[in-house]
Design a protein around this motif. Structure first.
Motif, PDB file in Angstrom:
ATOM      1  N   TYR A 219      -8.599  -4.983  -8.183  1.00 33.85           N
ATOM      2  CA  TYR A 219      -8.827  -4.621  -9.586  1.00 33.85           C
ATOM      3  C   TYR A 219     -10.101  -5.311 -10.097  1.00 33.85           C
ATOM      4  O   TYR A 219     -10.306  -6.493  -9.815  1.00 33.85           O
ATOM      5  N   PRO A 220     -11.007  -4.624 -10.780  1.00 34.42           N
ATOM      6  CA  PRO A 220     -10.874  -3.267 -11.331  1.00 34.42           C
ATOM      7  C   PRO A 220     -11.391  -2.166 -10.399  1.00 34.42           C
ATOM      8  O   PRO A 220     -11.484  -1.014 -10.808  1.00 34.42           O
ATOM      9  N   ASN A 221     -11.730  -2.514  -9.140  1.00 32.79           N
ATOM     10  CA  ASN A 221     -12.257  -1.515  -8.195  1.00 32.79           C
ATOM     11  C   ASN A 221     -11.124  -0.890  -7.371  1.00 32.79           C
ATOM     12  O   ASN A 221     -11.187  -0.827  -6.143  1.00 32.79           O
ATOM     13  N   ASN A 222     -10.089  -0.448  -8.078  1.00 30.92           N
ATOM     14  CA  ASN A 222      -8.865   0.041  -7.429  1.00 30.92           C
ATOM     15  C   ASN A 222      -9.091   1.178  -6.438  1.00 30.92           C
ATOM     16  O   ASN A 222      -8.356   1.299  -5.460  1.00 30.92           O
ATOM     17  N   ASN A 223     -10.093   2.003  -6.687  1.00 28.92           N
ATOM     18  CA  ASN A 223     -10.309   3.188  -5.853  1.00 28.92           C
ATOM     19  C   ASN A 223     -11.402   2.984  -4.800  1.00 28.92           C
ATOM     20  O   ASN A 223     -11.859   3.958  -4.187  1.00 28.92           O
ATOM     21  N   GLU A 224     -11.789   1.747  -4.580  1.00 29.49           N
ATOM     22  CA  GLU A 224     -12.815   1.458  -3.587  1.00 29.49           C
ATOM     23  C   GLU A 224     -12.353   1.896  -2.206  1.00 29.49           C
ATOM     24  O   GLU A 224     -11.193   1.711  -1.827  1.00 29.49           O
ATOM     25  N   TYR A 225     -13.266   2.499  -1.452  1.00 32.20           N
ATOM     26  CA  TYR A 225     -12.932   3.061  -0.136  1.00 32.20           C
ATOM     27  C   TYR A 225     -12.524   1.941   0.817  1.00 32.20           C
ATOM     28  O   TYR A 225     -13.246   0.962   0.987  1.00 32.20           O
ATOM     29  N   PRO A 226     -11.361   2.029   1.468  1.00 28.85           N
ATOM     30  CA  PRO A 226     -10.876   0.945   2.324  1.00 28.85           C
ATOM     31  C   PRO A 226     -11.640   0.861   3.642  1.00 28.85           C
ATOM     32  O   PRO A 226     -12.266   1.828   4.079  1.00 28.85           O
ATOM     33  N   LEU A 227     -11.560  -0.304   4.285  1.00 25.09           N
ATOM     34  CA  LEU A 227     -12.245  -0.516   5.553  1.00 25.09           C
ATOM     35  C   LEU A 227     -11.528   0.167   6.713  1.00 25.09           C
ATOM     36  O   LEU A 227     -12.098   0.362   7.781  1.00 25.09           O
ATOM     37  N   ALA A 228     -10.268   0.513   6.509  1.00 27.82           N
ATOM     38  CA  ALA A 228      -9.500   1.254   7.518  1.00 27.82           C
ATOM     39  C   ALA A 228      -8.798   2.417   6.828  1.00 27.82           C
ATOM     40  O   ALA A 228      -8.186   2.243   5.778  1.00 27.82           O
ATOM     41  N   THR A 229      -8.898   3.599   7.415  1.00 26.08           N
ATOM     42  CA  THR A 229      -8.265   4.790   6.840  1.00 26.08           C
ATOM     43  C   THR A 229      -7.085   5.226   7.695  1.00 26.08           C
ATOM     44  O   THR A 229      -6.885   4.722   8.807  1.00 26.08           O
ATOM     45  N   SER A 230      -6.336   6.176   7.199  1.00 24.82           N
ATOM     46  CA  SER A 230      -5.125   6.619   7.897  1.00 24.82           C
ATOM     47  C   SER A 230      -5.435   7.155   9.297  1.00 24.82           C
ATOM     48  O   SER A 230      -4.635   6.989  10.218  1.00 24.82           O
ATOM     49  N   GLU A 231      -6.604   7.784   9.448  1.00 30.18           N
ATOM     50  CA  GLU A 231      -6.984   8.334  10.753  1.00 30.18           C
ATOM     51  C   GLU A 231      -7.179   7.239  11.803  1.00 30.18           C
ATOM     52  O   GLU A 231      -7.075   7.493  13.003  1.00 30.18           O
ATOM     53  N   MET A 232      -7.467   6.022  11.361  1.00 31.76           N
ATOM     54  CA  MET A 232      -7.697   4.899  12.278  1.00 31.76           C
ATOM     55  C   MET A 232      -6.400   4.176  12.640  1.00 31.76           C
ATOM     56  O   MET A 232      -6.377   3.366  13.566  1.00 31.76           O
ATOM     57  N   MET A 233      -5.333   4.456  11.910  1.00 35.99           N
ATOM     58  CA  MET A 233      -4.083   3.719  12.071  1.00 35.99           C
ATOM     59  C   MET A 233      -3.056   4.515  12.860  1.00 35.99           C
ATOM     60  O   MET A 233      -3.248   5.698  13.147  1.00 35.99           O
ATOM     61  N   HIS A 234      -1.948   3.869  13.205  1.00 36.26           N
ATOM     62  CA  HIS A 234      -0.846   4.534  13.892  1.00 36.26           C
ATOM     63  C   HIS A 234       0.482   4.075  13.289  1.00 36.26           C
ATOM     64  O   HIS A 234       0.538   3.062  12.576  1.00 36.26           O
ATOM     65  N   SER A 235       1.536   4.771  13.593  1.00 32.12           N
ATOM     66  CA  SER A 235       2.822   4.531  12.923  1.00 32.12           C
ATOM     67  C   SER A 235       3.491   3.220  13.324  1.00 32.12           C
ATOM     68  O   SER A 235       4.393   2.754  12.614  1.00 32.12           O
ATOM     69  N   ASP A 236       3.071   2.616  14.434  1.00 32.96           N
ATOM     70  CA  ASP A 236       3.663   1.331  14.846  1.00 32.96           C
ATOM     71  C   ASP A 236       2.907   0.139  14.268  1.00 32.96           C
ATOM     72  O   ASP A 236       3.271  -1.011  14.530  1.00 32.96           O
ATOM     73  N   LEU A 237       1.866   0.398  13.506  1.00 29.83           N
ATOM     74  CA  LEU A 237       1.041  -0.672  12.940  1.00 29.83           C
ATOM     75  C   LEU A 237       1.690  -1.257  11.682  1.00 29.83           C
ATOM     76  O   LEU A 237       2.348  -0.546  10.927  1.00 29.83           O
ATOM     77  N   ILE A 238       1.501  -2.549  11.490  1.00 26.31           N
ATOM     78  CA  ILE A 238       1.910  -3.221  10.253  1.00 26.31           C
ATOM     79  C   ILE A 238       0.637  -3.623   9.522  1.00 26.31           C
ATOM     80  O   ILE A 238      -0.243  -4.267  10.109  1.00 26.31           O
TER      81      ILE A 238
END
Length: 302
Positions: A219-238
């Motif tokens: 906050y206040p940059n709530n919509n800032e682009y993250p360093l990792a996106t969903s395409e880079m992740m997998h369902s077993d990741l925490i």
């Protein structure tokens, strides 16, 4: 209720007005009937010496320490616990028996938040960032039984430096000979690696845990682009984001899209606070009460 025997504890830093520590700790004191009060103190760099001396003179119980004093304050104290000494940074001070002692509860707080979800043994952990929070987390996580530690930063030299310091921590005589060494779980085959944030996708393919210690999405940059996106992740990741405002950052939203488990930054905030609470009072902190106070405040702000 404040009365003639109320003892004071506080947070020193600059700025401090954003802190949720007052709500968290004062709710805990009230719940347990402890006669303490937690206050915020905006202390400029040039006044740090006076603040420490004044607190001791006024018989305060202790302080939390935040930016920009975590490193410089270490030169003003009489004693340190092992990790604060090796880390070279303090986030908690206790005044007792005429002496000031420094601790660092950031690392233990982060580990407890993760251990709510998974065991760290033999895991591959990727840390984004190489600042103070990354330093605390990397030092603590390296002695928690993990198999691989990767630190990624926009500046590869900074990532390399933190990996070097973390690796050498495990070789430090003071660390290896410490009487509490049996409490640590050091994997003899622990592997270290570092790189730039361009390597996030590659490193996450076989990672178990991602910890973002950067301020991206705060906050206040709530919509800032993250360093990792969903395409880079997998369902077993925490995925653990140390940013706690907003509660659900853009990184955590992306993690949910990938089906990954998420840990909000409020968890570390609460657990590191609980560690400090016990240092000052000698009493186990009421985690549920502290968490409710934090979430209530953040929800109202949102």
């Amino acid at each position: 209720m404040i009365n003639q025997t109320t003892r004071a504890i506080g947070l020193i830093g600059n700025p401090v007005e954003h802190s949720l520590a007052t709500f968290m700790h004062n709710a805990a004191f009230k719940h347990l009937g402890l006669n303490y009060v937690y206050l915020l103190f905006n202390v400029k760099k040039e006044n740090l010496n006076k603040a420490i001396a004044g607190a001791e003179a006024l018989n305060m119980v202790g302080f939390n320490v935040t930016i920009p004093h975590k490193i410089k304050v270490i030169n003003k104290l009489d004693e340190f616990d092992l990790m604060a000494n090796l880390m070279g940074a303090v986030n908690t001070i206790q005044f007792k028996d005429g002496k000031s002692k420094g601790f660092n509860t950031d690392g233990p707080g982060a580990i407890k938040a993760i251990e709510e979800v998974t065991d760290l043994k033999d895991k591959k952990v990727v840390i984004l960032g190489s600042g103070g929070a990354a330093r605390a987390v990397s030092f603590q996580i390296a002695i928690s039984g993990i198999n691989d530690l990767v630190i990624l930063n926009r500046n590869a030299k900074k990532a390399k430096s933190l990996i070097y310091d973390t690796e050498n921590l495990l070789k430090t005589d003071n660390f290896l000979e410490n009487e509490d060494k049996n409490n640590y779980n050091i994997n003899p085959n622990l592997h270290f690696n570092y790189g730039t944030t361009d390597s996030v996708e590659k490193e996450l393919k076989d990672a178990d845990i991602l910890i973002d210690t950067t301020p991206v999405g705060m906050y206040p940059n709530n919509n800032e682009y993250p360093l990792a996106t969903s395409e880079m992740m997998h369902s077993d990741l925490i995925v653990n984001d140390l940013v706690y405002n907003p509660i659900e950052t853009t990184l955590l939203k992306e993690a949910k899209k990938a089906g990954a488990k998420t840990i909000p930054g409020t968890k570390m905030l609460i657990y590191q606070g609980a560690e400090s609470f016990k240092i000052w009072t000698g009493v186990e902190a009421p985690i549920d009460i502290m968490e409710k106070a934090v979430l209530d405040k953040l929800t109202k702000k949102e």
